[in-house]
Every structure is written in C-alpha cells, then in structure tokens.
Design a protein around this motif. Sequence first.
Motif, PDB file in Angstrom:
ATOM      1  N   LEU A  51      12.056 -12.032  11.261  1.00 50.37           N
ATOM      2  CA  LEU A  51      12.183 -12.717  10.229  1.00 50.37           C
ATOM      3  C   LEU A  51      11.032 -12.178   9.700  1.00 50.37           C
ATOM      4  O   LEU A  51      10.688 -12.722   8.619  1.00 50.37           O
ATOM      5  CB  LEU A  51      11.112 -14.154  10.445  1.00 50.37           C
ATOM      6  N   LEU A  52      10.194 -10.543  10.130  1.00 46.91           N
ATOM      7  CA  LEU A  52       8.928 -10.058   9.318  1.00 46.91           C
ATOM      8  C   LEU A  52       9.773  -8.844   8.260  1.00 46.91           C
ATOM      9  O   LEU A  52      10.386  -8.765   8.312  1.00 46.91           O
ATOM     10  CB  LEU A  52       8.537  -9.370  10.334  1.00 46.91           C
ATOM     11  N   ALA A  53       9.273  -9.463   6.333  1.00 49.44           N
ATOM     12  CA  ALA A  53       9.996  -8.075   5.450  1.00 49.44           C
ATOM     13  C   ALA A  53       9.593  -6.708   5.978  1.00 49.44           C
ATOM     14  O   ALA A  53       8.720  -6.557   6.545  1.00 49.44           O
ATOM     15  CB  ALA A  53       9.886  -9.072   4.709  1.00 49.44           C
ATOM     16  N   GLU A  86       5.869  -2.343  20.080  1.00 44.74           N
ATOM     17  CA  GLU A  86       6.930  -1.955  20.519  1.00 44.74           C
ATOM     18  C   GLU A  86       8.097  -1.658  19.539  1.00 44.74           C
ATOM     19  O   GLU A  86       8.678  -0.776  19.090  1.00 44.74           O
ATOM     20  CB  GLU A  86       8.334  -2.417  21.145  1.00 44.74           C
ATOM     21  N   THR A  87       7.697  -2.546  17.992  1.00 48.58           N
ATOM     22  CA  THR A  87       8.861  -2.642  16.696  1.00 48.58           C
ATOM     23  C   THR A  87       7.614  -2.624  15.343  1.00 48.58           C
ATOM     24  O   THR A  87       7.737  -1.749  14.731  1.00 48.58           O
ATOM     25  CB  THR A  87       9.579  -3.817  16.550  1.00 48.58           C
ATOM     26  N   LEU A  88       6.576  -3.209  16.230  1.00 48.61           N
ATOM     27  CA  LEU A  88       5.244  -3.008  15.282  1.00 48.61           C
ATOM     28  C   LEU A  88       4.001  -2.105  14.857  1.00 48.61           C
ATOM     29  O   LEU A  88       4.646  -1.934  16.300  1.00 48.61           O
ATOM     30  CB  LEU A  88       4.807  -4.723  14.800  1.00 48.61           C
ATOM     31  N   VAL A  89       3.233  -1.865  14.001  1.00 49.01           N
ATOM     32  CA  VAL A  89       2.146  -1.430  13.936  1.00 49.01           C
ATOM     33  C   VAL A  89       0.901  -2.186  14.141  1.00 49.01           C
ATOM     34  O   VAL A  89       0.949  -2.822  13.389  1.00 49.01           O
ATOM     35  CB  VAL A  89       2.193   0.111  13.054  1.00 49.01           C
ATOM     36  N   VAL A 114       8.866  -0.754   9.062  1.00 53.00           N
ATOM     37  CA  VAL A 114       9.989  -0.101   8.494  1.00 53.00           C
ATOM     38  C   VAL A 114       9.523  -0.724   5.911  1.00 53.00           C
ATOM     39  O   VAL A 114       9.657  -1.527   6.022  1.00 53.00           O
ATOM     40  CB  VAL A 114      10.738  -1.181   8.533  1.00 53.00           C
ATOM     41  N   SER A 115      10.039   0.520   6.212  1.00 55.07           N
ATOM     42  CA  SER A 115       9.758   0.498   4.739  1.00 55.07           C
ATOM     43  C   SER A 115      10.946   0.647   3.697  1.00 55.07           C
ATOM     44  O   SER A 115      12.246   0.911   3.711  1.00 55.07           O
ATOM     45  CB  SER A 115       8.996   2.152   4.421  1.00 55.07           C
TER      46      SER A 115
END
Length: 118
Positions: A51-53, A86-89, A114-115
């Motif tokens: 759900l995060l942009a 695992e996905t985010l910093v 993710v840019s």
Amino acid sequence: MKEPPHIRWIVSDIQQFSTEEPFDLIVVAEVLYYVGDIAEMRAAVGNIVQLLAPGGHLVFGSARDANCRRWGHVAGAETVIAMLSETLVEVERHECRGESINEDCLLSLFRNPVSDTP
Ligand SMILES: C[S@@+](CC[C@H](N)C(=O)[O-])C[C@H]1O[C@@H](n2cnc3c(N)ncnc32)[C@H](O)[C@@H]1O
C-alpha cells in the motif's frame, strides 16, 4: 467540528484492506501482534507494504517480542521489523521504555526504496 473535506475515514481489517491509491505515509502502532499466527502476520505486513507509494514512509511501533509473547501473542516488534526489512529500508529506530515491564516498545521509521523515477 466539521471534517476537513480532503480526509476520508475508512474502517477496515488490515488483512483485507486494498486501494488503488498508494499512501505516502502509513502509521501502524500496536496492531500487528493481534493478527493471528506468523503466516497471517507476514501476510498482513505484505499487504501494508504494497500500500506504500515509492519513496513513501512507514512508521511502525510495537511492544517487543518478549512482552507480546508473555501476553499470549505469537510475536511483536523485532519479528515485524525483520519482516518489514525484507522490502523496506529502516532509517531510524527508537527504544521506548517506561517504568513498567509492559512499557518496552520499539518505534521504527521505514522508507520504501522503490523509486518512481525511471
Ligand atoms: C492496542 S490498540 C492500538 C490502537 C492505536 N493504534 C494506538 O497505538 O493507540 C489495537 C488496535 O488494533 C486494532 N486491530 C486489531 N486487529 C486488527 C486488524 N486485523 N485490522 C485492523 N485493526 C486491527 C484494534 O481494533 C485496536 O484498535
């Protein structure tokens, strides 16, 4: 007081919620340890992350694993932070302790790496 027109309130199960519009900011505090077993927790974390942009931020807060397990839940902060990582910093983390044994939480800020630029 009148609600500002740009705010929309939605009540939903964190495991079911979906939207076409991604969020720039998500705050989830003291919620995820209520979500059943580890597999359900992982699925809920996956749902929130998607759900995060791109470039968006997520603020996560929770009691630590030890307290959550003592309260009868499967896991808490450390487990969810590992899943989110695992996905985010993770860009910032704070330990929040009070006088009681129950007041022992972690508060983390994550960024979606993710840019949206090509
Ligand atoms: C301890 S309260 C925390 C409330 C608030 N986030 C805070 O930090 O003060 C736990 C909240 O999690 C919500 N909750 C539990 N399971 C949920 C789920 N599957 N989906 C959405 N919310 C849930 C409950 O309704 C409750 O409001």
